[in-house]
Every structure is written in structure tokens, then in C-alpha cells.
Design a protein around this motif. Structure first.
Motif, mmCIF file in Angstrom:
data_model
loop_
_atom_site.group_PDB
_atom_site.id
_atom_site.type_symbol
_atom_site.label_atom_id
_atom_site.label_comp_id
_atom_site.label_asym_id
_atom_site.label_seq_id
_atom_site.Cartn_x
_atom_site.Cartn_y
_atom_site.Cartn_z
ATOM 1 N N LEU A 264 3.651 -20.383 19.063
ATOM 2 C CA LEU A 264 4.204 -19.480 18.035
ATOM 3 C C LEU A 264 4.612 -20.230 16.772
ATOM 4 O O LEU A 264 4.335 -19.789 15.663
ATOM 5 C CB LEU A 264 5.415 -18.728 18.610
ATOM 6 C CG LEU A 264 5.060 -17.532 19.508
ATOM 7 C CD1 LEU A 264 6.309 -17.040 20.239
ATOM 8 C CD2 LEU A 264 4.431 -16.415 18.697
ATOM 9 N N ARG B 290 3.011 -19.777 13.012
ATOM 10 C CA ARG B 290 3.721 -19.423 11.768
ATOM 11 C C ARG B 290 3.327 -20.382 10.640
ATOM 12 O O ARG B 290 3.085 -19.973 9.503
ATOM 13 C CB ARG B 290 5.242 -19.503 11.990
ATOM 14 C CG ARG B 290 5.800 -18.429 12.886
ATOM 15 C CD ARG B 290 7.324 -18.408 12.844
ATOM 16 N NE ARG B 290 7.947 -19.508 13.565
ATOM 17 C CZ ARG B 290 8.279 -19.473 14.862
ATOM 18 N NH1 ARG B 290 8.047 -18.389 15.574
ATOM 19 N NH2 ARG B 290 8.840 -20.512 15.440
ATOM 20 N N ARG C 211 15.877 -25.796 20.053
ATOM 21 C CA ARG C 211 14.987 -24.903 19.321
ATOM 22 C C ARG C 211 15.270 -24.986 17.828
ATOM 23 O O ARG C 211 16.425 -25.045 17.418
ATOM 24 C CB ARG C 211 15.210 -23.459 19.771
ATOM 25 C CG ARG C 211 14.679 -23.198 21.144
ATOM 26 C CD ARG C 211 14.292 -21.758 21.315
ATOM 27 N NE ARG C 211 15.357 -20.837 20.906
ATOM 28 C CZ ARG C 211 15.291 -19.531 21.130
ATOM 29 N NH1 ARG C 211 14.250 -19.005 21.730
ATOM 30 N NH2 ARG C 211 16.268 -18.748 20.744
ATOM 31 N N THR C 212 14.192 -24.990 17.033
ATOM 32 C CA THR C 212 14.396 -24.961 15.588
ATOM 33 C C THR C 212 14.870 -23.562 15.201
ATOM 34 O O THR C 212 14.460 -22.567 15.800
ATOM 35 C CB THR C 212 13.103 -25.321 14.849
ATOM 36 O OG1 THR C 212 12.011 -24.627 15.442
ATOM 37 C CG2 THR C 212 12.817 -26.808 14.967
ATOM 38 N N THR C 213 15.771 -23.514 14.219
ATOM 39 C CA THR C 213 16.480 -22.263 13.932
ATOM 40 C C THR C 213 16.124 -21.653 12.592
ATOM 41 O O THR C 213 16.506 -20.538 12.301
ATOM 42 C CB THR C 213 17.996 -22.525 13.910
ATOM 43 O OG1 THR C 213 18.251 -23.630 13.053
ATOM 44 C CG2 THR C 213 18.504 -22.833 15.305
ATOM 45 N N GLU C 214 15.431 -22.398 11.758
ATOM 46 C CA GLU C 214 15.242 -21.909 10.395
ATOM 47 C C GLU C 214 13.891 -22.378 9.873
ATOM 48 O O GLU C 214 13.526 -23.543 10.034
ATOM 49 C CB GLU C 214 16.364 -22.487 9.510
ATOM 50 C CG GLU C 214 16.367 -21.998 8.107
ATOM 51 C CD GLU C 214 17.355 -22.802 7.250
ATOM 52 O OE1 GLU C 214 17.335 -22.631 6.036
ATOM 53 O OE2 GLU C 214 18.109 -23.623 7.811
ATOM 54 N N GLN C 215 13.185 -21.448 9.260
ATOM 55 C CA GLN C 215 11.908 -21.804 8.651
ATOM 56 C C GLN C 215 12.166 -22.265 7.219
ATOM 57 O O GLN C 215 12.923 -21.608 6.486
ATOM 58 C CB GLN C 215 11.003 -20.568 8.645
ATOM 59 C CG GLN C 215 9.544 -20.885 8.698
ATOM 60 C CD GLN C 215 8.723 -19.649 9.020
ATOM 61 O OE1 GLN C 215 9.154 -18.531 8.793
ATOM 62 N NE2 GLN C 215 7.546 -19.861 9.555
ATOM 63 N N MET D 116 14.922 -17.178 8.262
ATOM 64 C CA MET D 116 14.610 -16.432 9.480
ATOM 65 C C MET D 116 15.309 -17.106 10.661
ATOM 66 O O MET D 116 15.307 -18.327 10.780
ATOM 67 C CB MET D 116 13.082 -16.453 9.712
ATOM 68 C CG MET D 116 12.608 -15.388 10.670
ATOM 69 S SD MET D 116 10.863 -15.581 11.062
ATOM 70 C CE MET D 116 10.068 -15.250 9.492
ATOM 71 N N ALA E 90 16.158 -18.032 14.710
ATOM 72 C CA ALA E 90 15.296 -18.416 15.828
ATOM 73 C C ALA E 90 14.953 -17.229 16.710
ATOM 74 O O ALA E 90 13.816 -17.063 17.146
ATOM 75 C CB ALA E 90 15.976 -19.494 16.663
ATOM 76 N N ASP E 91 15.964 -16.376 16.971
ATOM 77 C CA ASP E 91 15.701 -15.239 17.856
ATOM 78 C C ASP E 91 14.635 -14.340 17.248
ATOM 79 O O ASP E 91 13.756 -13.853 17.934
ATOM 80 C CB ASP E 91 16.991 -14.445 18.097
ATOM 81 C CG ASP E 91 17.934 -15.231 19.002
ATOM 82 O OD1 ASP E 91 17.450 -16.209 19.605
ATOM 83 O OD2 ASP E 91 19.120 -14.875 19.077
ATOM 84 N N MET F 200 12.355 -15.333 15.216
ATOM 85 C CA MET F 200 11.061 -16.020 15.252
ATOM 86 C C MET F 200 10.461 -15.950 16.646
ATOM 87 O O MET F 200 9.296 -15.662 16.821
ATOM 88 C CB MET F 200 11.235 -17.478 14.807
ATOM 89 C CG MET F 200 11.694 -17.593 13.355
ATOM 90 S SD MET F 200 11.396 -19.210 12.633
ATOM 91 C CE MET F 200 12.491 -20.234 13.575
ATOM 92 N N ASP F 201 11.288 -16.202 17.652
ATOM 93 C CA ASP F 201 10.733 -16.231 18.998
ATOM 94 C C ASP F 201 10.548 -14.837 19.589
ATOM 95 O O ASP F 201 9.873 -14.666 20.591
ATOM 96 C CB ASP F 201 11.612 -17.083 19.911
ATOM 97 C CG ASP F 201 11.443 -18.564 19.607
ATOM 98 O OD1 ASP F 201 12.270 -19.338 20.042
ATOM 99 O OD2 ASP F 201 10.477 -18.909 18.906
ATOM 100 N N ALA G 5 8.876 -12.714 18.165
ATOM 101 C CA ALA G 5 7.584 -12.242 17.670
ATOM 102 C C ALA G 5 6.702 -11.827 18.848
ATOM 103 O O ALA G 5 6.700 -12.478 19.886
ATOM 104 C CB ALA G 5 6.905 -13.357 16.894
ATOM 105 N N ASP G 6 5.978 -10.732 18.678
ATOM 106 C CA ASP G 6 5.115 -10.322 19.789
ATOM 107 C C ASP G 6 3.871 -11.200 19.830
ATOM 108 O O ASP G 6 3.630 -11.997 18.926
ATOM 109 C CB ASP G 6 4.770 -8.830 19.695
ATOM 110 C CG ASP G 6 3.912 -8.523 18.509
ATOM 111 O OD1 ASP G 6 2.782 -9.054 18.439
ATOM 112 O OD2 ASP G 6 4.356 -7.758 17.626
#
Lengths: 192, 158
Positions: free
Chosen positions: A52, A56, A91-95, B1, B3-4, B6-7, B9-10
Motif C-alpha cells: 500500500l 501511494r 508505522r509511518t504516520t504522515e505522507q 493524511m 496512518a489509519d 492510509m492503511d 485504503a481498500d
């Protein structure tokens, strides 16, 4: 898959070979045309998914944007993102959008290219640290002689035509120098 | 954005693509493997005698135990016995036979080691360790391991 024998160089064509081997005794007549080489293509077919986070990133490239993701602990931005920080494991938290301007952190002059997309040799493959990122992207240099490339050189990506943009690293055709002063090597430590 | 987000995402967000990795190896065969495949082209199988007197087939350039260079190629038989095997029920592209078959280690008569190849057999029940097999040669040998089209069970049409 085709091989052009005229471009091939092999150990057996060197005057003495790379090393000498004893010639074995053969109990049967092999004729006067022994086999000396074989074309042995190897192929692996994958149905590849980048995950995922990298999906992105690739969708960002389709819009000519370089998207990394931030480690919640160190604040560093990793690109291409893998969904977790390679340092903290969180986990990365921000794009975060990085680049597109970048700095060469390492490079190599390539004299033997391979692959259908390899540029004419010699060319320079290099690692490019996008502004704002903690790690470098791989790519090739263009619009400069191979012996003028330097670590610390400032560059920007050259994108394919808009009509040809896809979710692929190949959207960046190559990187080219820009008119900005070099970044001192000390500032690139830890970002190779 | 976040994390929740982002993850969450379907799966339609997930990219997929075919990826083919190919290496067009063009290999020199050297004096030992070269002799081996040349002999295959003449429908003969060669092994090589190691420093302890054992015959290694397929032949190798250096003694597997001492590293000493080996020089005495010897002819071995075109039949032998299965020392180990595995059934391949679903054939993949590029495999030597396009019907279900066994992959087997085969010790040819006169050899002390085993050669990996395929056995054309009607089903796994017809294959056994110790079973006798014989080479079926390719119609048009080219000087490659595929000059042995496959092995077939000895004494019975497979």
C-alpha cells in the motif's frame, strides 16, 4: 531472447583464459566441433504488488510528485515509503512530498549497460537525495558528461511527457544538473 | 493524511503489475562440461573419476571433497536407478515435459553420484526409489542437457 555474439566477450576468447585448467582425457570420439558455449536464458515471472505505501508513492509519481512517509519517532522522511520506518519499526504516520530537487549522494560510471532501458554507455547511475528526504532514490544522470558528475551536485528530475505518465519509476527519465551550489559532503552523511 | 486513513485504503488502492526478470546467460562450458554436453550430442553420457576413484556424473571440474583438478572422463550407461524423486502434478511453463512427471535423482550405471532429470511416468504410483529408468534421447540433439529428453521407466512403456 536474442544474443548478439559479436558483442559477447568470454573467458575462452582471452589468450590464456583467466586461469588454466587441465584438459581431460575423453574415452569417446567427440568429433572436431566440441560444444564450447551455451545460451541458457533464465526467467522468473512475478505478479508483483509493491504494497500500500509504495502504491501511494507510485500514484504520486503519476502526478509528477515524489511522496515519502515520515517516521513518527525520528521525524525522518523515507522514500520510497514501505509503510514502516526502517529505523524505529513503527508505522509511518504522515505522507510528505519531497523534492523534486535533489542532491547526488553517490554515483557510478557504467561502461557495460544491460536491460532494455539502459542508456548508451558510458552513463552515470546515481543515488539522488530529494530535498526533505532521509534516503536516496536510484536513477541515471543526463545532460552532463559522465566525468563531470560530482557527489553533492544539485539535480532535478526530467519527467516523461504528461501523456506517458504511469504509476512507475520510469516516469523519471533521468536527472539533470541545476544551477545551484554543491552541497558539502559532510551534510550528506547518513543519507547515502 | 493519518496512518489509519492510509492503511484503511481498500484493496483497490493496491497496485499490481506483471514483473519478468530475465537473464540471457551465455556461458562457456569449459573442458569438462563441454565434453559432457558434446558427448550428449553423440548420445553418450560421461562422468569423471574423482581422486578416491568414484565416478561423478554429471562430471565436475574439481574434486568435490579435495578440490583437486579432475581429468579422467569415463563413459557411463544410458540407464540407471532412481535414488530420490518428487512428483510434479502441475506443469509450469518452461519445464522439460509438458505433462505431469517426476523430478528424480538418477544414478546411472557405472556412476557413483546422481543426476537430476525428469522421468516420464503415468503417475506417482508407478515411480519408486530403486526403480530402473532409461534415457529417452531427443530427436535432434544440440549439445545440451535437454538432449536427454527425459528418462522412462525401464522395461515398460510409460
Amino acid at each position: 531472447m536474442s544474443i548478439d555474439p559479436s558483442e559477447d566477450r568470454s573467458v575462452s576468447t582471452l589468450p590464456e583464459g583467466l586461469w588454466t585448467q587441465p584438459v581431460p582425457s575423453v574415452p569417446v570420439d567427440l568429433g572436431d566441433d566440441p560444444v564450447q558455449r551455451q545460451v541458457v536464458p533464465a526467467s522468473m515471472r512475478y505478479d508483483y504488488s509493491p504494497g500500500l505505501a509504495t502504491s501511494r508513492f507510485l500514484r504520486g509519481l503519476a502526478e509528477k510528485r515524489i511522496l515519502g512517509e515520515r517516521c513518527p519517532e525520528t521525524g525522518e522522511v523515507y522514500v520510497p515509503p514501505r509503510g514502516v520506518s526502517p529505523v524505529s519499526g513503527l508505522r509511518t504516520t504522515e505522507q510528505v512530498e519531497v523534492g523534486p530537487k535533489a542532491t547526488i549522494t553517490s554515483f557510478c560510471v557504467v561502461h557495460i549497460g544491460f536491460g532494455v532501458n539502459a542508456p548508451p554507455t558510458p552513463f552515470v547511475s546515481a543515488l539522488f537525495l530529494p530535498d526533505g528526504a532521509a534516503v536516496s532514490l536510484y536513477g541515471t544522470m543526463g545532460e552532463i558528461a559522465h566525468d563531470e558528475v560530482r557527489i553533492g551536485m544539485r539535480v532535478e528530475p526530467v519527467w516523461v511527457d504528461d501523456a506517458d505518465l504511469t504509476t512507475s519509476m520510469e516516469n523519471i527519465r533521468y536527472w539533470r544538473p541545476i544551477d545551484e551550489p554543491d552541497v558539502p559532503a559532510e551534510q550528506l552523511k547518513g543519507h547515502m | 493524511m493519518a496512518a489509519d486513513e492510509m492503511d484503511g485504503a481498500d484493496s483497490s488502492e493496491l497496485l499490481r503489475a506483471p514483473l519478468v526478470i530475465e537473464y540471457p546467460f551465455n556461458r562457456t562450458t569449459g573442458p569438462v562440461v563441454g565434453a559432457f554436453v558434446t558427448a550428449l550430442r553423440n548420445r553418450t553420457v560421461l562422468g569423471i573419476r574423482d581422486t578416491s576413484g568414484r565416478v561423478v556424473c554429471p562430471p565436475v571440474e574439481y574434486d568435490p571433497r579435495t578440490g583437486a583438478p579432475l581429468e579422467e572422463l569415463v563413459e557411463v550407461g544410458d540407464a540407471g536407478e532412481i535414488t530420490s524423486w518428487s512428483w510434479v502434478p502441475e506443469v509450469r511453463e518452461g519445464q522439460p515435459l509438458q505433462t505431469p512427471h517426476a523430478l528424480a535423482l538418477i544414478r546411472l550405471d557405472g556412476a557413483d553420484t546422481s543426476l537430476l532429470h525428469v522421468v516420464d511416468a503415468p503417475g506417482p504410483d508407478s515411480v519408486a526409489t530403486g526403480a530402473r529408468v532409461r534415457i529417452r534421447w531427443a530427436d535432434e540433439p544440440t549439445g545440451a542437457i535437454t538432449d536427454i529428453e527425459c528418462f522412462e521407466l525401464d522395461g515398460g512403456a510409460s
